[in-house]
Design an enzyme around this catalytic site. Sequence first.
Site, mmCIF file in Angstrom:
data_model
loop_
_atom_site.group_PDB
_atom_site.id
_atom_site.type_symbol
_atom_site.label_atom_id
_atom_site.label_comp_id
_atom_site.label_asym_id
_atom_site.label_seq_id
_atom_site.Cartn_x
_atom_site.Cartn_y
_atom_site.Cartn_z
ATOM 1 N NE ARG A 1 -4.052 -1.734 2.405
ATOM 2 C CZ ARG A 1 -4.244 -2.876 3.065
ATOM 3 N NH1 ARG A 1 -3.299 -3.363 3.829
ATOM 4 N NH2 ARG A 1 -5.392 -3.529 2.957
ATOM 5 N NE ARG B 1 -3.669 -0.031 -2.762
ATOM 6 C CZ ARG B 1 -4.499 -0.250 -1.759
ATOM 7 N NH1 ARG B 1 -5.476 -1.139 -1.890
ATOM 8 N NH2 ARG B 1 -4.363 0.388 -0.623
ATOM 9 N NE ARG C 1 -12.204 -0.785 4.122
ATOM 10 C CZ ARG C 1 -11.149 -0.921 3.338
ATOM 11 N NH1 ARG C 1 -11.280 -0.816 2.020
ATOM 12 N NH2 ARG C 1 -9.975 -1.207 3.826
ATOM 13 C CG ASN D 1 -10.577 -5.375 2.965
ATOM 14 O OD1 ASN D 1 -10.893 -6.537 3.205
ATOM 15 N ND2 ASN D 1 -9.362 -4.903 3.160
ATOM 16 C CG ASP D 2 -12.490 -0.562 -0.800
ATOM 17 O OD1 ASP D 2 -13.195 0.048 0.024
ATOM 18 O OD2 ASP D 2 -11.289 -0.336 -0.974
ATOM 19 C CB CYS E 1 -4.887 -8.297 -1.881
ATOM 20 S SG CYS E 1 -5.748 -6.977 -2.725
HETATM 21 C C1 PEP Z 1 -9.471 -4.100 -0.293
HETATM 22 O O1 PEP Z 1 -10.257 -3.180 -0.537
HETATM 23 O O2 PEP Z 1 -9.830 -5.273 -0.072
HETATM 24 C C2 PEP Z 1 -8.011 -3.847 -0.225
HETATM 25 C C3 PEP Z 1 -7.142 -4.818 -0.082
HETATM 26 O O3 PEP Z 1 -7.601 -2.545 -0.270
HETATM 27 P P1 PEP Z 1 -7.662 -1.550 0.997
HETATM 28 O O4 PEP Z 1 -8.024 -2.388 2.199
HETATM 29 O O5 PEP Z 1 -6.305 -0.948 1.081
HETATM 30 O O6 PEP Z 1 -8.728 -0.598 0.580
HETATM 31 MG MG MG Z 2 -9.502 -1.296 -1.322
#
Ligand code: PEP
Ligand code: MG
Length: 587
Positions: A300, A336, A469, A458-459, A506
């Site tokens: 990140r 990323r 979230r 996650n997103d 991820c």
């Molecule tokens: C996700 O969104 O799953 C991700 C890995 O990115 P971040 O948690 O950094 O938004």
């Molecule tokens: Mg994300």
Amino acid sequence: MDYFRLRGIGVSPGIAIGEVRLSEEVIFTSRKESIFPHQIKEELRRLRKALSRTGNQLIRIKKQIKEKIGDEHSFIFKAHLLILEDKSLNSEMERIIKEEECRSEWAISRVHEKYQKIFESINYEYFRQRKSDVSDVLSKIYRNLESAKQKKMVDEQEKILVAHDLLPSEAALRLSKGNVLGVAIDMGGQTSHTAILARSLNIPAVVGLRNVTQRVKDGDYLIVDGTDGEVIINPPLATRREFSSKKKKYDDYRKELKKTAKLSSSTLDDVRFYPLANIELPEEVSFAFSLGAEGIGLFRSEFLYLQTPTLPKEEDHFSIYSRLAKEAYPSPVYIRTVDLGGEKSLPQLKIKKEPNPALGLRAIRFSLRDKDLFKIQLRAILRASFLKNIRILIPMITEIEEIEEIKLLFQEVKEELKLKREKFDENIPLGVMIEVPAAAAMTDVLVKEVDYLSIGTNDLIQYYLAVDRSNELVSYLFKPFHPSILRLVKFIIDAARREGKEITVCGEMAADPLSAIVLLGFGLRKFSMNPIFIPRVKKALRSVEYKTVKNIVQKAITLKTSQEIEEYIIEKILVKHPKAFLMGQIT
Ligand code: PEP
Ligand code: MG
């Protein structure tokens, strides 16, 4: 000796038991000590001596930190040196001594108060943080008004560090000394610098305790349970015994995890899978590999922007990326591009406050608006790619037009580098994150445009289920086993595999043993997660047979609710593979 238990956020697992060492915070004085006019000269000399001692100290610490934990952590001390040399700060202190005929302690405290007020009136979180940098430097000067001989001996014993907040500079300095058993902090969250550092140095830590500093004093006895996020002050004997045995269990478990790291990453029926690490700091690489990571699945890169008050230069990017590439070599590193904007906004980015940040100018949307910044990052990634183990990953893609635009920019940067005869990987893989539902629904088309995909669950869950979230009020709806999520994730994995393209997950789904098993059943082979979860996921995946899991999940996604699905999978997998979750709940 009051017994008390406090809840916080466990950010680095494990248990620490020991005495409290309160972080020595300078309490600036509110008492003005006057001097005679003939003493002013001497007082100014005293202040200048303190300034020069502070300067020497900062230079020494900077060097020490650079050697011990890397150059990126030493930048804080560079910033502190700049503050120390600030002319207006210094002349303000001297002016107060002269005009008010007072001791330096009073002058420093006045200046401190003035700067706190100025910084507090600024509306940006980032600048409020800089306020503590000024405090940090002024408190060092204040302490240095006394000579080293006058100061009490530094306590070198192993203790538990308790602080209101730890600036990155203090965290790096204190945690690297090797005499911190555990950490308990009033402020902070999962991704604070202290949390990340504590995890990589294997020091149990609990943050977000709100008022632990007010409840303890030096020498109190403390238990820090970084696994469950609890801190116990002056525990009775029975509690001490209970936690000593818990500590032993955890330490044994940790050893067991280390062993797991060396075992092969394959299922019972020899299907090879790859545990990868999500990291935010380059110094997490060796920690991740020690836990069994076979590459960095997500770097990140935002942290680079969060660390300096100005925008990072191409060379700042380059030095981090090339260090990552070298440390992970020959394993891959997926860098990323920045996921900034929205609520992760910084003043230097000049993004206006948005009414709905999660749906706003975030990630690639921001990068494509500010193309010059984006090109700086692309150029640095490309230059660091000459070892051929770097991949570029683009966050939050919504439509194919964005990919086309990125490719054009990418081409431009490559041409520029060729003109300059810079070495880089001509075939550096370009991948995108699937985390916006629109991109997910188009995976079969979109995958043809890129070299690989990575699912950010996650997103993706946040946007697909319309559940913020980070909002506690609706977290009960954030369900990775929601049938719609499983179907969508399966659709994405199938589409990538049909096209023969690499696919990774991820998001947090990859870090949970049960959902990782489900993903394996869908055909996933690359699981990227916070490194501390790698051993448990690896252990779970090693304990199952791909063939069996594949059949179980095929039936599971025909069920109606997340609860039914979860129960069905647990029951079926436990019957077949009773060892699959044995270590699941410990970290
Ligand atoms: C996700 O969104 O799953 C991700 C890995 O990115 P971040 O948690 O950094 O938004
Ligand atoms: Mg994300």
